[in-house]
Structures are given as structure tokens and as C-alpha cells.
Design a protein around this motif. Structure first.
Motif, short mmCIF file in Angstrom:
data_model
loop_
_atom_site.label_atom_id
_atom_site.label_comp_id
_atom_site.label_asym_id
_atom_site.label_seq_id
_atom_site.Cartn_x
_atom_site.Cartn_y
_atom_site.Cartn_z
N LEU A 138 35.03 32.50 29.24
CA LEU A 138 35.17 31.15 30.32
C LEU A 138 36.43 31.95 31.14
CD1 LEU A 138 33.70 27.88 28.88
CD2 LEU A 138 33.06 29.65 30.44
N HIS A 139 37.22 32.32 29.69
CA HIS A 139 38.50 33.10 30.22
C HIS A 139 38.67 33.99 31.08
CE1 HIS A 139 41.95 30.09 29.18
NE2 HIS A 139 41.64 29.88 27.86
N GLY A 140 37.82 35.30 30.73
CA GLY A 140 37.19 35.94 31.00
C GLY A 140 36.51 36.22 32.38
N PHE A 141 35.75 35.16 32.56
CA PHE A 141 35.12 35.00 33.76
C PHE A 141 35.39 34.17 34.33
CE2 PHE A 141 31.26 32.88 36.68
CZ PHE A 141 30.82 34.08 36.86
N HIS A 142 36.60 33.63 34.04
CA HIS A 142 37.31 32.15 35.19
C HIS A 142 38.30 33.95 35.92
CE1 HIS A 142 41.02 30.52 36.91
NE2 HIS A 142 39.88 29.64 36.94
N ALA A 143 39.15 34.61 35.47
CA ALA A 143 39.33 36.02 35.58
C ALA A 143 38.99 36.76 36.53
CB ALA A 143 40.15 36.40 34.80
N ALA A 144 37.87 36.49 35.90
CA ALA A 144 37.10 38.21 37.53
C ALA A 144 36.77 37.55 38.42
CB ALA A 144 35.40 37.81 36.90
N VAL A 145 36.41 35.93 38.62
CA VAL A 145 36.22 35.69 39.63
C VAL A 145 37.49 34.72 40.57
CG1 VAL A 145 33.66 34.34 39.28
CG2 VAL A 145 35.69 33.10 39.24
N SER A 146 37.81 34.90 40.01
CA SER A 146 39.47 34.47 40.78
C SER A 146 40.09 35.68 40.88
CB SER A 146 40.53 33.89 39.43
OG SER A 146 40.48 33.13 38.84
N GLU A 147 39.68 36.93 41.04
CA GLU A 147 40.01 38.08 41.59
C GLU A 147 40.48 38.34 42.87
OE1 GLU A 147 38.76 42.12 39.80
OE2 GLU A 147 38.79 41.58 37.88
N PRO A 148 41.15 38.93 43.48
CA PRO A 148 41.34 39.10 45.20
C PRO A 148 40.67 40.27 45.37
CG PRO A 148 43.66 38.39 43.95
CD PRO A 148 42.36 38.62 43.22
N GLY A 149 40.27 39.17 47.19
CA GLY A 149 39.05 40.07 47.31
C GLY A 149 37.48 39.36 46.84
N ARG A 150 37.51 38.90 46.07
CA ARG A 150 35.93 38.86 45.58
C ARG A 150 35.13 37.42 47.10
NH1 ARG A 150 33.66 41.43 41.68
NH2 ARG A 150 36.07 41.45 40.05
N GLU A 151 33.97 38.18 47.41
CA GLU A 151 33.54 37.35 48.47
C GLU A 151 32.33 36.83 48.07
OE1 GLU A 151 34.64 37.26 51.78
OE2 GLU A 151 36.39 38.36 51.39
#
Length: 151
Positions: A138-151
Motif C-alpha cells: 500500500l505504501h508503494g502503490f500510494h507513492a506510485a499514484v502520488s507521483e507528479p505528472g500522473r494522469e
């Protein structure tokens, strides 16, 4: 099921959970005269309180992606509904800190407490290694979806 299939099954299950949770949040908001963004704001404020950090209007607006006028409108609405407080920062009197009222916390527990209780009970059935794996994912997935520039 192939490894790729198992991974995608988990991703799809997570998506289903987030969609259902979003629906419950929208229902809660509508039932209590709020916008879904109001609920997100309360969650941000509760997270800040749990983390022991103060939350200003500017930080709340940035967190929610709102402009100044939208943030002010949201804060005024939540204050009018009795869900939000504004207090002077004791360390810097120029800053106003936002907080969640006990009334809002009670409403939230009444609505979301049963599902939180079910999740806690489920986690208590996991061994420490399984809990660690869930936390890491969950921490890793949260980091992935929180990255700037994700649409």
C-alpha cells in the motif's frame, strides 16, 4: 493463474475497493450536506492531526488541488456545518490552523466505523509478515499514484 494475472487481479481488486469507498464517501457527503471534496478535506485534516502537524488553508488547498477561492468556500461551508474549526497558531499568531470538530469525528465514525472495524478484524487475522507485506504494497502503490505528472 499466471503471475501477471495474479498481479492484475490484485490491482483490479484494489480499484474495486477504492471505487466502493469513494461511493460510500459520496453518499456520506450527500447525506450531510457536503461535497465529496469536503470529505477529502476532513480526511486531510484528520491525517494531519494524527501526525501532529498543523494544517493551514493554503496547505489544504494545495493538498486538494483547489485555488484560493475554492479553498475559502470549502472552509466556510465546513465551518458553517459545524465540522471545522479555525484557531490561531499558538507559535505564530499570524497563522490560522484548521481542525476537525468532535461532531465531525462522531459523524465519520458512525458512517465508516463498521467498515474500519471489519478491516481491523481482517488484519488481526494476518501474521506479522502478511501485515508487513500489505503495508509495503500500500505504501508503494500510494507513492506510485502520488507521483507528479500522473494522469
Amino acid at each position: 493463474m499466471s503471475e501477471q494475472g495474479t498481479e492484475m487481479e490484485i490491482i483490479h481488486l484494489l480499484r474495486r475497493v477504492t471505487v466502493e469507498f469513494g461511493l460510500r464517501q459520496a453518499e456520506f457527503a450527500a447525506r450531510h450536506g457536503m461535497h465529496p471534496t469536503d470529505v477529502r478535506a476532513l480526511v486531510c485534516l484528520l491525517d494531519a492531526e494524527r501526525g501532529g502537524t498543523g494544517f493551514t488553508a493554503g496547505r489544504l488547498g494545495a493538498e486538494l488541488g483547489l485555488n484560493s477561492a475554492g479553498t475559502t468556500s470549502l472552509i466556510d461551508r465546513l465551518e458553517r456545518l459545524g465540522h471545522l474549526t479555525r484557531t490561531r497558531d499558538p507559535e505564530d499568531g499570524r497563522r490560522v490552523l484548521l481542525g476537525v470538530t468532535p461532531q465531525a469525528v462522531e459523524l465519520g465514525w458512525a458512517a465508516f466505523g463498521p467498515m474500519i472495524g471489519s478491516a481491523v478484524a481482517l488484519l488481526r487475522g494476518f501474521d506479522p509478515g502478511e501485515v508487513a507485506a500489505v503495508r509495503r504494497f500500500l505504501h508503494g502503490f500510494h507513492a506510485a499514484v502520488s507521483e507528479p505528472g500522473r494522469e
